[in-house]
Design a protein around this motif. Structure first.
Motif, PDB file in Angstrom:
ATOM      1  N   PRO A 184       1.556  -5.579   5.338  1.00 43.78           N
ATOM      2  CA  PRO A 184       1.206  -6.197   6.617  1.00 43.78           C
ATOM      3  C   PRO A 184       1.700  -5.315   7.761  1.00 43.78           C
ATOM      4  O   PRO A 184       2.600  -4.500   7.565  1.00 43.78           O
ATOM      5  N   PRO A 185       1.122  -5.470   8.927  1.00 45.50           N
ATOM      6  CA  PRO A 185       1.639  -4.704  10.073  1.00 45.50           C
ATOM      7  C   PRO A 185       3.087  -5.125  10.354  1.00 45.50           C
ATOM      8  O   PRO A 185       3.367  -6.317  10.483  1.00 45.50           O
ATOM      9  N   LEU A 186       3.967  -4.151  10.368  1.00 45.73           N
ATOM     10  CA  LEU A 186       5.379  -4.430  10.597  1.00 45.73           C
ATOM     11  C   LEU A 186       5.873  -3.627  11.790  1.00 45.73           C
ATOM     12  O   LEU A 186       5.469  -2.484  11.983  1.00 45.73           O
ATOM     13  N   LYS A 187       6.756  -4.230  12.550  1.00 47.63           N
ATOM     14  CA  LYS A 187       7.405  -3.511  13.641  1.00 47.63           C
ATOM     15  C   LYS A 187       8.407  -2.545  13.021  1.00 47.63           C
ATOM     16  O   LYS A 187       8.818  -2.707  11.866  1.00 47.63           O
ATOM     17  N   THR A 188       8.825  -1.556  13.796  1.00 52.25           N
ATOM     18  CA  THR A 188       9.741  -0.536  13.280  1.00 52.25           C
ATOM     19  C   THR A 188      10.992  -1.156  12.666  1.00 52.25           C
ATOM     20  O   THR A 188      11.403  -0.778  11.573  1.00 52.25           O
ATOM     21  N   GLY A 189      11.602  -2.098  13.328  1.00 52.07           N
ATOM     22  CA  GLY A 189      12.801  -2.748  12.804  1.00 52.07           C
ATOM     23  C   GLY A 189      12.534  -3.476  11.505  1.00 52.07           C
ATOM     24  O   GLY A 189      13.359  -3.455  10.587  1.00 52.07           O
ATOM     25  N   GLU A 190      11.380  -4.112  11.405  1.00 52.74           N
ATOM     26  CA  GLU A 190      11.014  -4.822  10.179  1.00 52.74           C
ATOM     27  C   GLU A 190      10.784  -3.843   9.030  1.00 52.74           C
ATOM     28  O   GLU A 190      11.154  -4.114   7.886  1.00 52.74           O
TER      29      GLU A 190
END
Length: 117
Positions: free
Chosen positions: A92-98
């Motif tokens: 899934p699209p994840l933010k950098t921190g995720e």
């Protein structure tokens, strides 16, 4: 202890062990750890790799690390002994921190399975 705190502690243990073993006391970054996992998963020992091979080693490691999460599955070894994986589910699209948390969690699980920690 919270899940995040346990993850942080386990990851720190891994960093210390790998620094002593591979980093001459210097901590390895995530990319270096992924590269080492790729070399381990290839199973052909430490040697000089070409640039393309290094990219492929990191790909092998990412697939192996994310396999327990259901994103990849081992498929086969090619004629040169390189493992290949098939995609089971797109990330899934994840933010950098995720992304960072996911990969650190995967690294901790990998090294626990290898009984390093």
């Amino acid at each position: 202890m919270s899940r995040d705190q346990k993850l942080k502690e386990d990851y720190e243990k891994i960093l210390e062990i790998l620094a002593a073993k591979f980093g001459d006391g210097e901590r390895l970054n995530v990319d270096a750890i992924i590269y080492l996992i790729g070399v381990q998963e290839l199973g052909q020992g430490a040697r000089e790799f070409k640039k393309d091979d290094k990219v492929n080693l990191m790909h092998i490691a990412i697939c192996r690390l994310l396999e327990p999460f259901g994103y990849y599955e081992f498929d086969f070894f090619d004629a040169d002994g390189w493992p290949h994986y098939k995609v089971l589910e797109e990330l899934p699209p994840l933010k950098t921190g995720e992304q960072t948390v996911l990969i650190k969690e995967a690294i901790v699980l990998y090294f626990k399975a290898q009984e390093l920690i």
